[in-house]
Design an enzyme around this catalytic site. Structure first.
Site, PDB file in Angstrom:
ATOM      1  N   HIS A 250       0.663  -1.115   0.076  1.00 20.64           N
ATOM      2  CA  HIS A 250      -0.181  -0.084   0.067  1.00 20.64           C
ATOM      3  C   HIS A 250       1.040   1.224  -0.050  1.00 20.64           C
ATOM      4  CE1 HIS A 250      -3.568  -1.971   0.775  1.00 20.64           C
ATOM      5  NE2 HIS A 250      -3.359  -2.785   1.650  1.00 20.64           N
ATOM      6  N   CYS A 293      -0.416   2.454  -4.206  1.00 19.92           N
ATOM      7  CA  CYS A 293      -1.203   3.502  -4.532  1.00 19.92           C
ATOM      8  C   CYS A 293      -0.377   4.915  -4.184  1.00 19.92           C
ATOM      9  CB  CYS A 293      -2.463   3.671  -3.430  1.00 19.92           C
ATOM     10  SG  CYS A 293      -3.536   2.297  -4.094  1.00 19.92           S
TER      11      CYS A 293
END
Length: 430
Positions: A250, A293
């Protein structure tokens, strides 16, 4: 009267309601739950009457806590039988976290969602199921087909080697892949389902390209920094022609998460490999790939209007270092790097729970096919083209027909051809 499930199981379902609602595939799972008498035919029809897969999943998750003490175990078994092991693992991790908070702790076993959470005698031998290792591929017919690296010809090598970085060492270089799939301590970071497919695909690709690959999983931010420092200091870089770093996790703009929810800044990663801090890799190409991300905005996409499509892409920023009248050549602090990002600044990267991330799937496919006759920058342009054409399929949710756009930046000073699978002694002219 069936009654409810155990409180700890109900809490785990509640806390993981959103990822389950987004990812559950119900067709076979409902059949399994009906066969196990967890839900009735009437309940199944009520679930299927809901509009869209998201609302259907919500209806099931609302029913389960009311379907008796066997419901949670049966649900986990159903996930396993319908090849949704990534969600089964998600629930196991959640149960483990509950145990750490004091629900139950045993010194000789790993808690799992298939076991009832209950007090047992300390001396009792416990038989525990463990979730499949996250190294295990989830493709099972649903994932990407295996791609084989196509070899470079001697003719192509001799035609292009003079304008390219040297790429002849055996091994070609060293690659570090850090893949964070399971996160602890931070409620916002859910299991990266499909992340194991990515790490296996990169391991196969880099190994086929004759890089020595070190694959690490689920490292905290501090552990990631330590491993990157150690990798940058490898003496073996002196005898190799290139290096690769891939971080899968992430992330936010300018940073990626460790498995503990702490952030590692990408500028710190680049600093470790620059010309000042990593002299053994001076003038050698350094490749970085980030599957993470860079924000939380999902690109909904726009409809193309009639007329010719046009897309302008800026080239690499030029640096005029110049030379001084001295023995040593002066280098810019940071050069000879190329970096691929899964998505644009401020946006979210997309990942298929069975096939892995869009970006890594495109990257490995293009490199396997085109590295024999295309340099890395051009291959990343082709990856961009593949990502541009893809769109999400999630009827009934906000993610249906969503888009992603990858990008790369470069301070390369020559063409970076990987010249895969060259025969011995390629310097000898044919």
């Amino acid at each position: 009267m069936l009654g409810g499930m155990q409180k700890v199981h109900e809490e785990v379902l509640k806390k993981n309601r959103l990822p389950l609602a987004k990812q559950l595939e119900l067709t076979e799972l409902l059949e399994f739950l009906v066969a196990e008498d967890i839900i009735t035919y009437v309940m199944r029809e009520a679930i299927e009457a809901k509009k869209g897969s998201f609302q259907q999943n919500i209806e099931l998750l609302t029913l389960l806590p009311k379907r008796g003490p066997r419901a949670f175990e049966a649900f986990c078994n159903a996930l396993h039988e319908t090849k949704q092991e990534h969600l089964e693992t998600l629930l196991q991790v959640a149960i483990d976290n509950q145990v750490e908070k004091g629900t139950r702790r045993s010194s000789d076993c790993t808690t799992c969602p298939r076991l009832s959470v209950q007090e047992t005698q300390p001396s009792a031998k416990k038989m525990c199921w463990r979730a499949p290792s996250i190294e295990r591929s989830l493709d099972d017919g649903d994932g990407p087909q295996g791609t084989f690296l196509k070899p470079c010809s001697l003719d192509f090598y001799h035609t292009h080697r003079h304008s390219a970085y040297r790429m002849l060492s055996r091994p070609r270089g060293y690659a570090l892949v850090i893949s964070n799939v399971v996160f602890s301590g931070i409620g916002d970071l859910e299991l990266r389902s499909g992340g194991n497919v990515d790490q296996a695909a990169l391991d196969r690709l880099f190994s086929a390209m004759d890089f020595n690959v070190k694959l690490l999983e689920n490292k905290t931010a501090e552990e990631m920094k330590f491993e990157l420092q150690s990798f940058a200091r490898l003496r073996d870089h002196q005898r190799s022609d290139a290096s690769i770093v891939a971080l899968l996790s992430h992330g936010v703009e300018g940073a990626v998460y460790g498995s503990d929810g702490s952030l590692l800044q990408l500028n710190e990663v680049f600093r470790l490999f620059d010309n000042a801090n990593c002299p053994v890799l001076q003038n050698k190409p350094k490749m970085f790939f980030f599957q993470a991300c860079r924000g939380d905005v999902t690109d909904p996409g726009v409809d193309q209007q009639d007329g010719k499509e046009r897309s302008d892409s800026p080239g690499c920023e030029e640096t005029d270092a110049g030379k001084e009248e001295s023995v040593r050549v002066r280098l810019p602090t940071r050069s000879d790097m190329i970096c691929g990002y899964a998505c644009l600044k401020g946006t979210a990267a997309l990942r298929n729970t069975k096939r892995g991330s869009w970006y890594i799937e495109a990257l490995t496919s293009v490199f396997a096919e085109e590295a024999r006759h295309m340099h890395v920058a051009d291959m990343l342009v082709k990856v961009n083209g593949m990502i541009k054409e893809r769109e999400g399929y999630a009827p009934g949710t906000e993610f249906h027909r969503c888009k992603e756009m990858s990008e790369y930046s470069s301070t390369l000073c020559k063409d970076l051809y990987l010249f895969p699978a060259l025969p011995a002694n390629p310097e000898v002219e044919p």
